[in-house]
Design a protein around this motif. Structure first.
Motif, mmCIF file in Angstrom:
data_model
loop_
_atom_site.group_PDB
_atom_site.id
_atom_site.type_symbol
_atom_site.label_atom_id
_atom_site.label_comp_id
_atom_site.label_asym_id
_atom_site.label_seq_id
_atom_site.Cartn_x
_atom_site.Cartn_y
_atom_site.Cartn_z
ATOM 1 N N ILE B 226 7.943 55.313 14.516
ATOM 2 C CA ILE B 226 6.911 54.951 15.495
ATOM 3 C C ILE B 226 6.969 53.447 15.789
ATOM 4 C CG2 ILE B 226 4.399 54.844 15.881
ATOM 5 C CD1 ILE B 226 4.340 57.510 14.156
ATOM 6 N N VAL B 227 7.203 52.656 14.766
ATOM 7 C CA VAL B 227 7.405 51.215 14.972
ATOM 8 C C VAL B 227 8.659 50.996 15.839
ATOM 9 C CG1 VAL B 227 8.030 49.046 13.803
ATOM 10 C CG2 VAL B 227 6.174 50.479 12.888
ATOM 11 N N ALA B 228 9.708 51.774 15.579
ATOM 12 C CA ALA B 228 10.942 51.668 16.364
ATOM 13 C C ALA B 228 10.654 51.904 17.846
ATOM 14 C CB ALA B 228 11.974 52.686 15.871
ATOM 15 N N HIS B 229 9.795 52.880 18.124
ATOM 16 C CA HIS B 229 9.451 53.194 19.512
ATOM 17 C C HIS B 229 8.542 52.137 20.125
ATOM 18 C CE1 HIS B 229 8.230 55.319 23.078
ATOM 19 N NE2 HIS B 229 6.961 55.287 22.692
ATOM 20 N N LYS B 230 7.465 51.834 19.425
ATOM 21 C CA LYS B 230 6.425 50.975 20.027
ATOM 22 C C LYS B 230 6.829 49.500 20.053
ATOM 23 C CE LYS B 230 2.425 53.726 20.016
ATOM 24 N NZ LYS B 230 1.210 53.691 20.814
ATOM 25 N N ILE B 231 7.570 49.059 19.056
ATOM 26 C CA ILE B 231 7.904 47.622 18.964
ATOM 27 C C ILE B 231 9.327 47.357 19.449
ATOM 28 C CG2 ILE B 231 8.047 45.617 17.392
ATOM 29 C CD1 ILE B 231 5.199 46.714 17.484
ATOM 30 N N PHE B 232 10.262 48.264 19.126
ATOM 31 C CA PHE B 232 11.669 47.989 19.416
ATOM 32 C C PHE B 232 12.254 48.913 20.496
ATOM 33 C CE2 PHE B 232 10.912 46.598 14.977
ATOM 34 C CZ PHE B 232 11.220 45.253 15.118
ATOM 35 N N ASN B 233 11.369 49.627 21.196
ATOM 36 C CA ASN B 233 11.766 50.407 22.383
ATOM 37 C C ASN B 233 12.749 51.552 22.150
ATOM 38 O OD1 ASN B 233 10.135 48.835 24.151
ATOM 39 N ND2 ASN B 233 11.680 47.205 23.993
ATOM 40 N N TYR B 234 12.791 52.093 20.937
ATOM 41 C CA TYR B 234 13.600 53.293 20.700
ATOM 42 C C TYR B 234 12.904 54.484 21.373
ATOM 43 C CZ TYR B 234 16.522 51.111 17.060
ATOM 44 O OH TYR B 234 17.417 50.341 16.368
ATOM 45 N N LYS B 235 13.713 55.430 21.851
ATOM 46 C CA LYS B 235 13.155 56.645 22.461
ATOM 47 C C LYS B 235 13.248 57.817 21.482
ATOM 48 C CE LYS B 235 13.695 55.229 27.179
ATOM 49 N NZ LYS B 235 13.352 53.923 26.584
ATOM 50 N N PRO B 236 12.243 58.683 21.477
ATOM 51 C CA PRO B 236 12.343 59.855 20.597
ATOM 52 C C PRO B 236 13.386 60.839 21.124
ATOM 53 C CG PRO B 236 10.365 59.997 21.971
ATOM 54 C CD PRO B 236 10.981 58.644 22.243
ATOM 55 N N PRO B 237 14.019 61.660 20.268
ATOM 56 C CA PRO B 237 13.858 61.652 18.809
ATOM 57 C C PRO B 237 14.554 60.465 18.146
ATOM 58 C CG PRO B 237 15.532 63.257 19.430
ATOM 59 C CD PRO B 237 14.963 62.719 20.710
ATOM 60 N N VAL B 238 13.914 59.911 17.106
ATOM 61 C CA VAL B 238 14.496 58.796 16.359
ATOM 62 C C VAL B 238 15.180 59.363 15.108
ATOM 63 C CG1 VAL B 238 13.999 56.649 15.119
ATOM 64 C CG2 VAL B 238 12.687 57.231 17.185
ATOM 65 N N VAL B 239 16.443 58.984 14.924
ATOM 66 C CA VAL B 239 17.192 59.439 13.752
ATOM 67 C C VAL B 239 17.169 58.340 12.688
ATOM 68 C CG1 VAL B 239 19.486 60.088 12.885
ATOM 69 C CG2 VAL B 239 18.663 60.982 15.087
ATOM 70 N N LEU B 240 16.874 58.722 11.451
ATOM 71 C CA LEU B 240 16.841 57.757 10.349
ATOM 72 C C LEU B 240 17.665 58.271 9.172
ATOM 73 C CD1 LEU B 240 13.601 58.359 11.310
ATOM 74 C CD2 LEU B 240 13.330 56.184 10.102
ATOM 75 N N TYR B 241 18.288 57.347 8.456
ATOM 76 C CA TYR B 241 18.998 57.699 7.228
ATOM 77 C C TYR B 241 18.340 57.000 6.035
ATOM 78 C CZ TYR B 241 22.504 59.894 10.091
ATOM 79 O OH TYR B 241 23.135 60.738 10.971
ATOM 80 N N PRO B 242 17.636 57.766 5.198
ATOM 81 C CA PRO B 242 17.059 57.183 3.983
ATOM 82 C C PRO B 242 18.149 56.998 2.926
ATOM 83 C CG PRO B 242 16.599 59.524 4.045
ATOM 84 C CD PRO B 242 17.360 59.203 5.305
ATOM 85 N N LYS B 243 17.757 56.476 1.769
ATOM 86 C CA LYS B 243 18.723 56.152 0.722
ATOM 87 C C LYS B 243 19.548 57.355 0.262
ATOM 88 C CE LYS B 243 19.377 53.748 -3.587
ATOM 89 N NZ LYS B 243 18.842 53.436 -4.921
ATOM 90 N N SER B 244 18.943 58.544 0.291
ATOM 91 C CA SER B 244 19.645 59.750 -0.145
ATOM 92 C C SER B 244 20.866 60.040 0.723
ATOM 93 C CB SER B 244 18.699 60.955 -0.096
ATOM 94 O OG SER B 244 18.327 61.237 1.242
#
Lengths: 279, 279
Positions: B226-244
């Motif tokens: 949500i920060v990626a969208h609202k602050i850094f203008n990413y569009k959904p869907p946002v893909v993320l890679y956690p440590k796993s």
């Protein structure tokens, strides 16, 4: 795939996943599977894997593997967990138990519901290393093979270069440096940091194969107790407290310069049984 | 004592011990028992405990507790594990599932055998903190409540004061300082360090309650998306890679300045089932 059942055991905080060949036969224990099982978040989580098989020549046969998939060395806490298990599972009725592991014959004893004794065989001589370099100092180190190769360090020798209290000691950091140092290549060594101050020892161990500190190490505690006797004049039985806070008793008979019948007594429990569903 | 059965679940490396009230009813889940169960060497080992009960108003009711015994907050990965479990156990036949937790109503979806989607409810607004002090610097931090209270930090803001690569980042050290800092007292906060450089985010999370880094955090990943969208203008869907290393997809609908229907999709598995014997 056949169903895979296991038992999770703890021997003084040293933890194991145990497979019983009577319950889950023909299990293929390759390195990849062992590492997966031992992973603490993605698998079951353990310091090592134990496999129990029937033996024609003893009460059972035990196979041991470290969490990194290596095997073939003795794990005294693993042996105590296995002894607890065979009694728990009703495989033996006697308190005195004989088993085989890596072609050797070992003895154990069910002291009580929670206390299990393991007898070592073929304890080596102490090799005193006079010029061990740690934390910018040259100190003595005591090397002894108790079924696994151990180095015992008196943390008092590091006074003013490292914390006085074992509880504050950088066991992983210093243990890893020594374990991978040139002197002990290529096999490496297990490293025990010991407080030899009071009548009872405190001990913390960095274990190779696990490549981390464990909550207790049986072969390391035996190594420290023998060094306590031979170098620091402690008399058996020697009481040690590993990181888990459990009480270890290492006992042996002294005959002149020789020691014999070295045993390790401490707690062991079967915590839970499980069935793998998706691993 | 009645027999206590459990299921060990992993949702993108975030791991849980799940108790099903249909199988083990009347279980008393006090803090001491939870901490024992979650202990990785002396118990079963988990980031948290999930309890599943039948509900008259939904497909099931879920209770969640952190490994330190605290509870009451949302755990999105725990919810995904619970959704996987109720399907695995045959409690629900539909792919769309509704459940209750802490008096709220949530939705989930069985995307596939291994992929489970969870829908958040009541995502809060972003509070931009302009003067967050970390590593001797003042940087921006983005605070948002996604069911748990999260702080999102763009690690690029710490360039030259901390490692450039998230994989080298001192997540536990810095996360713990921020989590316990005066600004976030008394409740503390979960801290997410995020690389917002490529089209897909990399994220590592320090979780309060666990008081350690976890292999992934669902509410934290939603916060970062949500920060990626609202602050850094990413569009959904946002893909993320956690440590796993698992893949998370955070999706939502955008309507002007509002976002709705925030969901988290990622892997979830039932690793094994167990029965406590001695704990």
């Amino acid at each position: 795939m056949n169903r895979i059942y296991f038992f999770k055991c703890s021997a003084a905080g040293n933890d194991f996943v145990l497979f019983d060949d009577d319950i889950t036969p023909d299990l293929s224990l390759d390195g990849k599977f062992i590492r997966k099982i031992c992973d603490r978040r993605l698998g079951v989580g353990a310091d090592g894997i134990i496999r129990i098989k029937n033996s024609g020549k003893a009460d059972f046969e035990m196979f041991y593997y470290n969490s990194d998939g290596t095997g073939g060395m003795l794990c005294a806490n693993g042996a105590r967990a296995a002894l607890k298990y065979v009694r728990f599972a009703g495989k033996v009725k006697n308190n005195d138990i004989v088993f085989e592991s890596s072609g050797r014959r070992y003895k154990g004893n069910i002291v009580s519901e929670t206390e299990i004794k393991f007898y070592f065989s073929d304890i080596g001589e102490i090799n005193v290393i006079e010029d061990l370099e740690i934390a910018g100092r040259k100190i003595a180190g005591y090397e002894i093979d108790t079924g696994a190769r151990h180095l015992v360090i008196n943390i008092n020798d590091l006074k003013n270069s490292a914390p006085d209290e074992l509880s504050d000691f950088p066991v992983v950091e210093l243990g890893r440096i020594i374990r991978y140092s040139e002197r002990f290549e290529p096999e490496g060594i297990n490293v025990n940091f010991v407080e030899f101050t009071g009548p009872e020892l405190k001990i913390r161990t960095y274990e190779k194969g696990v490549e981390d500190e464990t909550l207790s190490c049986g072969t390391g505690s035996a190594a420290a107790a023998i060094v306590a006797h031979k170098i620091f004049n402690y008399k058996p039985p020697v009481v040690l407290y590993p990181k888990s806070g459990d009480k270890f008793i290492v006992d042996f008979n002294v005959n002149g310069n020789k020691i014999a019948d070295v045993s390790l007594t401490g707690p062991a429990q079967i915590i839970y049984k499980g069935e793998l569903l998706n691993l």
